[in-house]
Design a protein around this motif. Structure first.
Motif, mmCIF file in Angstrom:
data_model
loop_
_atom_site.group_PDB
_atom_site.id
_atom_site.type_symbol
_atom_site.label_atom_id
_atom_site.label_comp_id
_atom_site.label_asym_id
_atom_site.label_seq_id
_atom_site.Cartn_x
_atom_site.Cartn_y
_atom_site.Cartn_z
ATOM 1 N N ARG A 205 0.365 -12.495 8.168
ATOM 2 C CA ARG A 205 -0.293 -11.453 7.865
ATOM 3 C C ARG A 205 0.450 -10.390 7.388
ATOM 4 O O ARG A 205 -0.249 -9.414 6.483
ATOM 5 C CB ARG A 205 -0.721 -10.949 9.497
ATOM 6 C CG ARG A 205 -1.734 -11.907 10.099
ATOM 7 C CD ARG A 205 -1.921 -11.204 11.410
ATOM 8 N NE ARG A 205 -3.092 -10.259 11.121
ATOM 9 C CZ ARG A 205 -3.421 -9.253 12.174
ATOM 10 N NH1 ARG A 205 -2.487 -9.365 13.364
ATOM 11 N NH2 ARG A 205 -4.342 -8.368 11.982
ATOM 12 N N ASN A 206 1.884 -10.204 7.456
ATOM 13 C CA ASN A 206 2.411 -9.120 7.077
ATOM 14 C C ASN A 206 2.745 -9.445 5.323
ATOM 15 O O ASN A 206 2.519 -8.533 4.745
ATOM 16 C CB ASN A 206 3.924 -9.192 7.680
ATOM 17 C CG ASN A 206 3.942 -8.440 8.992
ATOM 18 O OD1 ASN A 206 3.100 -7.776 9.333
ATOM 19 N ND2 ASN A 206 4.850 -8.773 9.968
ATOM 20 N N VAL A 208 0.629 -11.054 3.450
ATOM 21 C CA VAL A 208 -0.565 -10.942 2.639
ATOM 22 C C VAL A 208 -0.797 -9.256 2.634
ATOM 23 O O VAL A 208 -1.427 -8.930 1.455
ATOM 24 C CB VAL A 208 -1.741 -11.679 3.292
ATOM 25 C CG1 VAL A 208 -3.173 -10.999 2.747
ATOM 26 C CG2 VAL A 208 -1.560 -13.047 3.318
ATOM 27 N N ALA A 209 -0.538 -8.570 3.590
ATOM 28 C CA ALA A 209 -0.686 -7.065 3.511
ATOM 29 C C ALA A 209 0.174 -6.551 2.627
ATOM 30 O O ALA A 209 -0.184 -5.760 1.915
ATOM 31 C CB ALA A 209 -0.423 -6.545 5.012
ATOM 32 N N GLN A 210 1.435 -6.811 2.538
ATOM 33 C CA GLN A 210 2.213 -6.358 1.680
ATOM 34 C C GLN A 210 1.857 -6.776 0.144
ATOM 35 O O GLN A 210 1.841 -6.068 -0.682
ATOM 36 C CB GLN A 210 3.767 -6.909 1.834
ATOM 37 C CG GLN A 210 4.773 -6.362 1.020
ATOM 38 C CD GLN A 210 5.091 -4.631 1.101
ATOM 39 O OE1 GLN A 210 4.895 -4.366 2.265
ATOM 40 N NE2 GLN A 210 5.149 -3.855 0.065
ATOM 41 N N MET A 211 1.297 -8.084 -0.086
ATOM 42 C CA MET A 211 0.912 -8.488 -1.277
ATOM 43 C C MET A 211 -0.317 -7.514 -1.893
ATOM 44 O O MET A 211 -0.140 -7.448 -2.995
ATOM 45 C CB MET A 211 0.192 -10.022 -1.286
ATOM 46 C CG MET A 211 -0.329 -10.533 -2.484
ATOM 47 S SD MET A 211 -0.964 -12.032 -2.189
ATOM 48 C CE MET A 211 -2.214 -11.726 -1.538
#
Lengths: 254, 223
Positions: A205-206, A208-211
């Protein structure tokens, strides 16, 4: 194969800094050996440019043996040039013929701003790794390497994903500038192994959020990334990350 | 670390696109099945009975709302993603050799989809119009969706638009069918090759059957 030497016309992107508009410059190089690597050919050009008192072409390189992921040239319309599963440093001049015109550009993506000439800033990848591409362990005595049994099949897949050198060719090749192949390889190499288990859900989750925060485009399964990846990272990793992300998001309590 | 909500993430949106895509793929199968009854050449008896069922069965009417929602969600999400993605490479490459790494129809899904959207507007206007519903509501009168279809497809301009749209649909499905499963995370050594083959068969067979029916009407193989 017979060795030969060739004369080439180079069209290279020159850009003073990230604010400069930039443009192409044409160079002729002569007597290039078919056994040189592409970077050595640029070295020959740069030595001449230095002697002529002009600015040499800036480009990223480090190991020059295809494992560091530094080199990043978009050659004749393809990241790392015409050869399959090859980095620019391992691309050799026998891929070209005498009299060829070669167009050399930097990776082009909003999330990879040009620093100078062919050098782009790939720190977005570093920030994605920082957001979750690791495992947390208490250090102490070194643990025996084989104390946790791992199925051969999973170990092989994790290893294949870990072959990603983070060069960014996937982003450069993708018409959407999606970073899914890179991020999915980094998620997969840990998700497949027991050591990656404890942080598995927060990691995906982290990352993908950063991406998304870095402004990469979204994946539309075109497959150019897999075709151009110098390490042959499979689209299977993207499917795995989609699964990991969906399960982690839908089952999370926040 | 801030977490995104599922449907605001790039992956969540893609999953919505793939789920609606699969829904539309199943709808297409129902549609082609109904149309195929035209080939029975029974003067439209079966086709009209089918059209009647579709118009009056309450379950179908409820699903119709879902179908419209599916279409709208699929279109809005993909167009949104397309326009977002277009801003991601502010300086274009001078030279791109894309044919070496991907298929043209995979790169042209937005174009193919837009052509399909234009066709959809024409199609709904032609066949799912007030005219048709009105005839239905007036009960006793003979419902004649069949004559409507026959008349429309005997017009060469309509026929060309119709066949053009199904060529676009075929390529759209050729990418979309396997892509939907990849997005859902269904990538498996054993099953992915089967999905890919099924995708090719579906993409050729279903739009092909629509075209065969249209050509059969145009060349008066069915009366």
């Amino acid at each position: 194969m017979e060795h030969y030497s060739m004369n080439l016309n180079l069209r290279i992107w020159r850009q003073k800094n990230k604010n400069d508009k930039g443009g192409f410059a044409d160079y002729k190089v002569e007597g290039i050996s078919s056994e040189m690597s592409f970077l050595e050919m640029i070295d020959v050009l740069n030595e001449r440019l230095i002697l002529e008192n002009t600015e040499p072409v800036a480009f990223d390189h480090d190991c020059r043996e295809g494992i560091c992921g530094s080199c990043s040239m978009y050659i004749n319309g393809r990241p790392h040039g015409p050869w399959h599963e090859t980095t620019t440093c391992q691309l050799h001049m026998r891929a070209f013929k005498d009299g060829d015109t070669i167009v050399v550009e930097p990776w082009r993506a909003k999330s990879f701003p040009v620093v100078k000439d062919l050098v782009v800033d790939r720190a977005a990848f570093d920030r994605i790794i920082q957001s979750g591409g690791y495992i947390s362990v208490n250090t102490g005595n070194a643990v025996d390497a084989n104390c946790i049994p791992i199925e051969k099949d999973k170990a092989d897949k994790a290893f294949a994903a870990a072959a990603c050198i983070g060069c960014g060719a996937c982003v450069a090749a993708c018409p959407n500038t999606s970073a899914m192949l890179f991020v999915s390889a980094k998620v997969s190499q840990l998700a497949l192994l027991p050591q990656g288990g404890p942080e598995r859900k927060t990691r995906v989750r982290n990352m993908v959020a950063q991406m998304d925060k870095e402004g990469f485009g979204s994946c539309t399964n075109i497959g150019a990334c897999e075709a151009e990846c110098p390490k042959g990272i499979s689209l299977e990793n993207i499917a795995r990350m989609n699964r990991e992300f969906t399960i982690a998001s839908l089952l999370s309590e926040d | 670390m801030s977490k995104e909500s599922f449907f605001s993430s790039s992956i969540g949106r893609k999953i919505a696109v793939s789920l609606t895509g699969i829904f539309l793929i199943t709808f297409l199968l129902v549609h082609v099945g109904l149309n195929a009854t035209i080939l029975l050449n029974d003067g439209g008896e079966t086709f009209n009975a089918g059209a009647h069922f579709m118009a009056y069965n309450w379950l179908i009417r409820v699903m119709e709302v879902g179908l419209f929602a599916g279409f709208i969600l699929h279109i809005v999400l993909t167009l949104m993603l397309y326009f977002q993605n277009r801003t991601k490479r502010p300086v274009a490459y001078a030279k791109v050799d894309a044919k070496e790494n991907s298929r043209w129809y995979s790169r042209s899904m937005a174009l193919l989809g837009s052509l399909l959207l234009i066709f959809l507007v024409i199609h709904i206007n032609q066949f799912w119009s007030d005219k048709l519903v009105h005839v239905y509501i007036n009960g006793e009168q003979q419902i004649d969706a069949y004559t409507m279809v026959i008349e429309a497809l005997r017009n060469p301009i309509n026929l060309v638009i119709y066949i053009g749209a199904f060529i676009a649909l075929s390529y759209h499905l050729l990418h979309g069918f396997p892509s939907a499963f990849q997005t859902l995370g269904w990538n498996h050594k054993k099953y992915t090759p089967i999905i890919k083959k099924l995708g090719v068969i579906y993409s050729v067979f279903v739009p092909g059957l629509f075209c065969i029916i249209a050509l059969a009407i145009y060349f008066e193989f069915v009366q």
